[in-house]
Design an enzyme around this catalytic site. Structure first.
Site, mmCIF file in Angstrom:
data_model
loop_
_atom_site.group_PDB
_atom_site.id
_atom_site.type_symbol
_atom_site.label_atom_id
_atom_site.label_comp_id
_atom_site.label_asym_id
_atom_site.label_seq_id
_atom_site.Cartn_x
_atom_site.Cartn_y
_atom_site.Cartn_z
ATOM 1 N N LEU A 207 0.812 -1.215 0.000
ATOM 2 C CA LEU A 207 0.000 0.000 0.000
ATOM 3 C C LEU A 207 0.845 1.265 0.000
ATOM 4 O O LEU A 207 0.386 2.325 -0.417
ATOM 5 C CB LEU A 207 -0.924 0.022 1.228
ATOM 6 C CG LEU A 207 -1.995 -1.061 1.299
ATOM 7 C CD1 LEU A 207 -2.697 -1.024 2.648
ATOM 8 C CD2 LEU A 207 -3.002 -0.905 0.169
ATOM 9 N N GLY A 208 2.082 1.152 0.477
ATOM 10 C CA GLY A 208 2.937 2.327 0.546
ATOM 11 C C GLY A 208 4.363 1.943 0.867
ATOM 12 O O GLY A 208 4.627 0.848 1.374
ATOM 13 N N GLY A 210 8.410 3.631 2.175
ATOM 14 C CA GLY A 210 9.083 4.735 2.834
ATOM 15 C C GLY A 210 10.514 4.385 3.151
ATOM 16 O O GLY A 210 11.012 3.321 2.771
ATOM 17 N N SER A 211 11.183 5.276 3.850
ATOM 18 C CA SER A 211 12.602 5.086 4.154
ATOM 19 C C SER A 211 12.845 3.894 5.060
ATOM 20 O O SER A 211 13.905 3.270 5.000
ATOM 21 C CB SER A 211 13.156 6.352 4.808
ATOM 22 O OG SER A 211 13.099 7.443 3.922
ATOM 23 N N ARG A 214 7.810 -0.738 4.464
ATOM 24 C CA ARG A 214 6.622 -0.724 3.617
ATOM 25 C C ARG A 214 5.367 -0.924 4.462
ATOM 26 O O ARG A 214 5.424 -1.387 5.599
ATOM 27 C CB ARG A 214 6.700 -1.853 2.570
ATOM 28 C CG ARG A 214 7.987 -1.867 1.779
ATOM 29 C CD ARG A 214 8.105 -3.115 0.906
ATOM 30 N NE ARG A 214 7.310 -3.029 -0.305
ATOM 31 C CZ ARG A 214 7.736 -2.456 -1.430
ATOM 32 N NH1 ARG A 214 8.946 -1.914 -1.493
ATOM 33 N NH2 ARG A 214 6.983 -2.420 -2.498
ATOM 34 N N VAL A 215 4.228 -0.564 3.857
ATOM 35 C CA VAL A 215 2.923 -0.878 4.431
ATOM 36 C C VAL A 215 2.243 -1.882 3.507
ATOM 37 O O VAL A 215 2.173 -1.672 2.298
ATOM 38 C CB VAL A 215 2.046 0.379 4.580
ATOM 39 C CG1 VAL A 215 0.633 -0.001 5.005
ATOM 40 C CG2 VAL A 215 2.651 1.321 5.605
ATOM 41 N N ASP A 324 1.784 16.302 13.219
ATOM 42 C CA ASP A 324 1.890 16.063 11.769
ATOM 43 C C ASP A 324 0.522 16.042 11.105
ATOM 44 O O ASP A 324 0.247 15.200 10.250
ATOM 45 C CB ASP A 324 2.625 14.751 11.502
ATOM 46 C CG ASP A 324 3.208 14.691 10.083
ATOM 47 O OD1 ASP A 324 3.351 15.762 9.462
ATOM 48 O OD2 ASP A 324 3.519 13.591 9.602
#
Length: 512
Positions: A207-208, A210-211, A214-215, A324
Site C-alpha cells: 500500500l505504501g 518509505g525510508s 513498507r505498508v 503532523d
C-alpha cells in the site's frame, strides 16, 4: 470486531523524527496554471527543507485505516459514489475570484486566483443543530409580539437572552460529551507484544513505501478480516537514531481509543523487522479527494474539520501532541469518516514543551520554525492550515521557495479568497495566530473556543462523535472488504519477513 484501514501518503518532512511509510495519492492534478498560487503535489513534497535541498527523510508518514463493516451505521452519501462528472466539467472553466489579504492586525488588499467554487455540486447541507433553529424561532416569536418601538426592543432583548441561553445549554452538552470521550483510553498495562506472528497473515499487496520499510495490505488467516501492517527495518531505525520515536508511536497507539484514530491491534518482530498491525482504511487519503475536487464546499470542510477537532481534543487531554496534521495523514473509512494515522511524530507531553523540529513545512507553526519550545498549540495552528487548504485548495503560506515559505509563516499574513465566509475568516484568524497566548485551543477554555465558534453553529457534535451524521462523501468501494482501489499500485518486491537468523536489536525493541 471492528477494523478500519491504514495507509497514509508521506510527504517531505523536516527535522529528525520517526520516518514512517508513505502512499501516493490517487490523483493530483495541478492547480490552475499561471495562478499566483500554483500548487501541486510535486511542489508540496519537493525540496522542503531549511537549506532548500531535499529532506534527509524522503518520506515520513504512513499507515492505512478502514472499517471492515462490523459497525451499524445509519448513513448515506450526499455525493454519488466517486467524484461527480459535473465536478470534472466545472473545474475545466475556472473564473478568477478576488482575495482579501489580512494579517493579525487586520490589513486588507485585493488579489486574484483561479479556483472554481464548487458549492453547488454538493446538493444537500449537513444537518443543522436544534439550538440554531430554536433561537431563530424565538426571535421571530418575540418580534411578532412587539408593539411599536418599545415592543420591538423588548423582543430583541428576549431574542438575545434566548440566544445566550441556547448557547449555554449547547456548551454544557458539548462539555459533557467531551468529558465522556476523553476517558476512553486503554489501561497502562495493555500490551500489543507478540499478539500475532508472521504466520497469522496472508500478505496481499503493498500500500505504501518509505525510508524505513513498507505498508502491506494483509488478510488474517483466522478471522479473514483485512488489516494494514507497517513493516519497519530495525537497522535503519537505529542508524537514523529514531528508536525513541518508534517506541513512542507504538506506546501511544497502544493506549488511544477513539472513533477517528486508527487502531493498533498488535505488534511483533522478527530478526530484522518490526511489525505493526493496524486498521485498513479502504477509502484512501483525504489528500487524494481534495486534489480531485480542487477545493471543498464549506459544509464539507466543516464536517472533516469537526472530526479532526474531536480527535485532537482527545489526544491533548491525554497529554499527546500529534505534530503532523495534514490531508495525507487523514484517511477515509468505507463509510466516509476520517481516521488519523501515522503517529511517527506524536509525543507524550505533560508540563514540558517539545523542542524537536519536525512536521510538514506548509503546516509548521511559527514557534517551531523559530526553534522555540512549543506545546499542543502547534496542533491547533495546523488545524487552521488544514481548514484553509480544504476551503481554498492550497495552504495559506505556500511558496515555491522553502525559505520564503518559512518567512511567510513567521510574518503571518494570510490572503483570504473572497468566497470565504466571514465566520470562517474569523475562526482562521484565531487559529493562525502567531502569538500562542492568543491562539484558539490554547486559551482558558481550550478546544471549546473552537467548537463553540459560530462557524460550527450548524454542527451536531454528538452526532459527529457517534458517527450518526450523514457524511458528505462515501468512497466508491466496489469490491467489498479489502478493496484497495483507492490507493496507488506499488510493485511488490521479494521480502525475507519471518527470518530468525542473526537477530538484531531485539533487546532495544523489547515492547514489540
Amino acid at each position: 470486531m471492528d477494523t478500519t484501514a491504514v495507509a497514509s501518503k508521506g510527504s517531505t518532512n523536516v527535522g529528525s523524527s520517526t520516518d514512517t511509510l508513505s502512499t501516493s495519492a490517487s490523483l493530483h492534478p495541478s492547480m490552475n496554471a499561471g495562478s499566483v498560487n500554483e500548487y501541486s503535489e510535486q511542489q508540496r513534497h519537493g525540496t522542503n527543507s531549511f537549506n532548500g535541498k531535499p529532506s534527509v527523510h524522503d518520506s515520513v508518514g504512513s499507515d492505512a485505516s478502514v472499517s471492515n463493516g462490523h459497525n451499524n451505521h445509519n448513513e448515506s452519501s450526499l455525493w454519488t459514489s466517486g467524484i461527480p462528472k459535473a465536478l470534472e466539467e466545472a473545474t475545466k472553466s475556472k473564473k478568477p475570484d478576488s482575495l482579501v489579504s489580512t494579517s493579525t492586525s487586520g490589513c486588507a488588499s485585493a488579489h486574484s486566483v483561479g479556483y472554481q467554487n464548487i458549492d453547488n455540486l454538493i446538493p444537500s447541507p449537513l444537518p443543522e443543530s436544534a439550538s440554531r433553529s430554536s433561537s431563530q424561532s424565538s426571535h421571530q416569536r418575540h418580534s411578532r409580539d412587539g408593539r411599536g418601538e418599545l415592543g420591538s426592543e423588548h423582543g430583541e432583548r428576549r431574542s438575545a437572552m434566548d440566544g445566550l441561553r441556547d448557547r449555554h445549554i449547547r456548551k454544557v452538552r458539548v462539555s459533557q460529551l467531551l468529558d465522556l470521550q476523553r476517558r476512553r483510553i486503554r489501561p497502562a498495562d495493555h500490551t500489543t507484544k507478540d499478539r500475532y506472528g508472521i504466520q497469522d497473515f496472508n500478505f496481499l499487496q503493498t500500500l505504501g513505501t518509505g525510508s524505513f520499510g513498507r505498508v502491506h495490505l494483509v488478510q488474517s488467516n483466522h478471522n479473514r478480516l483485512y488489516y494494514a501492517i507497517k513493516v519497519l527495518e530495525k537497522k535503519k531505525i537505529v542508524d537514523m537514531k529514531q528508536i525513541e520515536h518508534t517506541c513512542d508511536e507504538r506506546y501511544i497507539l497502544s493506549r488511544v481509543q477513539h472513533p477517528f484514530i486508527t487502531i493498533l491491534w498488535g505488534t511483533f518482530q522478527d530478526a530484522k523487522n518490526l511489525f505493526m498491525v493496524m486498521d485498513f482504511a479502504e477509502g484512501g487519503e483525504l489528500f487524494s479527494l481534495l486534489r480531485k475536487c480542487h477545493r471543498f464546499p464549506e459544509k464539507v470542510a466543516k464536517f472533516y474539520a469537526a472530526e479532526v477537532i474531536l480527535a485532537l481534543d482527545y489526544l491533548h487531554h491525554n497529554q499527546i501532541v500529534y505534530r503532523d496534521l495534514k490531508p495525507e495523514n487523514l484517511l477515509l473509512d468505507r463509510f466516509g469518516h476520517l481516521k488519523i494515522v501515522d503517529f511517527g511524530f506524536a509525543k507524550r507531553v505533560s508540563t514540558s514543551n517539545c523542542c524537536t523540529l519536525c512536521g510538514t513545512p506548509d503546516y509548521l507553526a511559527p514557534e517551531i520554525i523559530s526553534l522555540k519550545p512549543y506545546n499542543k498549540a502547534a496542533d491547533w495552528w495546523s488545524l487552521g492550515i488544514l481548514i484553509f487548504e480544504m476551503l481554498a485548495g492550497y495552504p495559506p503560506f505556500y511558496s515555491e521557495n522553502p525559505m520564503k515559505l518559512y518567512e511567510n509563516i513567521l510574518e503571518g499574513k494570510v490572503n483570504y479568497p473572497s468566497y470565504f465566509s466571514p465566520a470562517s475568516i474569523d475562526l482562521l484568524s484565531h487559529l493562525l495566530q502567531r502569538d500562542i497566548t492568543c491562539r484558539y485551543g490554547n486559551l482558558k477554555d481550550g478546544s471549546m473556543d473552537i467548537i463553540m465558534h459560530p462557524w460550527f453553529r450548524d454542527i451536531s457534535w454528538d452526532k459527529i462523535l457517534t458517527r450518526k451524521i450523514e457524511v458528505p462523501y462515501v468512497p466508491p468501494i466496489q469490491a467489498g472488504m479489502g478493496d484497495s482501489s483507492q490507493f496507488d499500485a506499488y510493485a511488490d518486491v521479494a521480502t525475507d519477513y519471518g527470518t530468525s537468523e542473526d537477530p538484531e536489536f531485539t533487546s532495544i525493541f523489547k515492547d514489540f
